[in-house]
Design a protein around this motif. Structure first.
Motif, short mmCIF file in Angstrom:
data_model
loop_
_atom_site.label_atom_id
_atom_site.label_comp_id
_atom_site.label_asym_id
_atom_site.label_seq_id
_atom_site.Cartn_x
_atom_site.Cartn_y
_atom_site.Cartn_z
N LEU A 241 0.83 -1.20 0.00
CA LEU A 241 0.00 0.00 0.00
C LEU A 241 0.87 1.26 0.00
O LEU A 241 0.60 2.21 -0.75
N ASN A 242 1.92 1.26 0.83
CA ASN A 242 2.83 2.42 0.87
C ASN A 242 3.48 2.64 -0.49
O ASN A 242 3.63 3.78 -0.94
N GLN A 243 3.86 1.55 -1.14
CA GLN A 243 4.50 1.66 -2.46
C GLN A 243 3.52 2.18 -3.51
O GLN A 243 3.89 2.97 -4.39
N ILE A 244 2.27 1.75 -3.43
CA ILE A 244 1.26 2.21 -4.38
C ILE A 244 1.08 3.73 -4.25
O ILE A 244 1.04 4.44 -5.26
N TYR A 245 0.98 4.20 -3.01
CA TYR A 245 0.79 5.64 -2.79
C TYR A 245 2.05 6.45 -3.05
O TYR A 245 1.99 7.66 -3.20
N ALA A 246 3.20 5.77 -3.12
CA ALA A 246 4.46 6.44 -3.47
C ALA A 246 4.74 6.36 -4.97
O ALA A 246 5.84 6.69 -5.42
N ASP A 247 3.73 5.92 -5.73
CA ASP A 247 3.86 5.78 -7.19
C ASP A 247 4.92 4.76 -7.59
O ASP A 247 5.55 4.88 -8.65
N PRO B 67 4.24 1.06 -7.50
CA PRO B 67 3.49 -0.18 -7.22
C PRO B 67 4.25 -1.43 -7.59
O PRO B 67 4.93 -1.46 -8.64
N PRO B 68 4.21 -2.46 -6.76
CA PRO B 68 4.82 -3.74 -7.12
C PRO B 68 4.16 -4.31 -8.37
O PRO B 68 3.03 -3.96 -8.70
N LYS B 69 4.87 -5.18 -9.04
CA LYS B 69 4.36 -5.73 -10.30
C LYS B 69 3.40 -6.89 -10.07
O LYS B 69 3.64 -8.03 -10.50
N ASN B 70 2.34 -6.62 -9.34
CA ASN B 70 1.26 -7.62 -9.25
C ASN B 70 -0.04 -6.94 -9.68
O ASN B 70 -0.19 -5.73 -9.55
N PRO B 71 -0.99 -7.69 -10.24
CA PRO B 71 -2.17 -7.09 -10.88
C PRO B 71 -2.99 -6.17 -9.98
O PRO B 71 -3.41 -5.09 -10.41
#
Length: 326
Positions: A97-103, A105-109
């Protein structure tokens, strides 16, 4: 064309859309992130999958991304037998979630689709954090010490999803949020009641300890799948709390923001289960309570078409069927 003809025509078209979606899922060999999220929710949260299909086109993909993320986190407890591994996986989704909001995102769908949604829609990160933390705490505690703690868990997990979908819909309104809060609590409590037989087989207790103690019901008797008058009293009291929240939500129905009604179609699922639970005298282990309702898609579509019933109808309906549960 009369109302019945219109309903039949529209429901037929919607069933065609549902059948087409399911056929595509079965035959596709390579899914996009959006398609993966839709499939994930269909497999593991079928009733909410049906509700989400009925959302407006501009909201549907965002809602599926939100529900898919929630499903990923919810599945951790069932998929990891070891509690330490489960806690690590919960932490993984917190970091994701932190990575998604930091632009980043992990490479999962699911991460990629939620990140795509966030590029066009502002969603409050705190709501996602709440549903992660609630499940992390549930794994740590392994049981609910009180009915209030179960109620709080339902608010943080289910109501948070409603808040996020409302945000994706661009709706910010106090009465609508209150509706979402009460319906989320009712829905979450009912979901946990429905899960009692499954969790008993897995040696997991989801009923609150204070209510079990009040009626002198041992956890072991529940885990053994043993029904009794005392256990029915426990289920009655817990389901009564869900009913209270459902009634509070429906009392706000005429005050919620225009266009938000489709977001709350799941109230039909909560209502119907409470009615069936009463019909079977609060015997949570009755096999008939576990059967899937084949008419649910049509009922949901009917409710979407006719969501402007007078409040007096709801009062009469609740009084007749669930006004006095015992």
């Amino acid at each position: 064309m009369n109302a019945c003809s219109i309903l039949f025509s529209n429901s037929f078209k919607w069933n065609q859309k549902l059948s087409h979606s399911l056929r595509w899922i079965k035959t596709s060999t390579k899914q996009t992130p959006a398609e993966y999220c839709l499939d994930l929710v269909r497999k593991h949260d079928y009733e909410n999958f049906l509700c989400t299909l009925l959302l407006p086109n501009n909201l549907r993909s965002s809602a599926f991304a939100i529900r898919a993320f929630n499903t990923e986190v919810a599945l951790v407890e069932d998929q990891a037998r070891d509690s330490k591994i489960a806690l690590m996986r919960i932490k993984f989704w917190e970091e994701t979630l932190n990575q998604i909001y930091a632009d980043k995102p992990p490479k999962n769908p699911t991460s990629l689709e939620l990140h795509r949604v966030l590029q066009k829609t502002k969603l409050t990160k705190q709501y996602f954090k709440r549903l992660i933390e609630a499940r992390f705490n549930k794994l740590n505690l392994s049981t609910f010490p009180s009915l209030e703690s179960l109620e709080k868990y339902a608010e943080h997990t289910v109501s948070s999803v409603y808040y996020l979908i409302l945000e994706a819909h661009g709706i910010k309104d106090i009465d609508t949020d209150h509706f979402a809060s009460h319906l989320g609590k009712a829905h979450g409590i009912v979901t946990l009641i429905r899960s009692v037989p499954h969790n008993a087989k897995c040696r997991k207790m989801v009923l609150p300890q204070d209510i079990l103690m009040k009626y002198n019901v041992s956890s072991e008797s529940v885990l053994q799948g043993t029904s009794s008058k005392e256990l029915k009293d426990v289920i009655f009291e817990v389901s009564s709390r869900a009913k209270q929240h459902l009634d509070m939500a429906l009392s706000l129905k005429t005050r919620i923001k225009k266009g938000s009604h489709p977001v709350f179609l799941s109230h039909i699922i909560v209502e119907e289960y409470l009615i069936k639970l009463q019909k079977f005298d609060f015997d949570v282990f009755n096999p008939k309570l576990q059967k899937r309702n084949s008419l649910l898609p049509l009922k949901l579509y009917w409710k979407k078409l006719f969501n402007r019933e007078r409040i007096c109808f709801y009062r009469a309906y609740r009084h007749k069927y669930i006004g006095n549960m015992r």
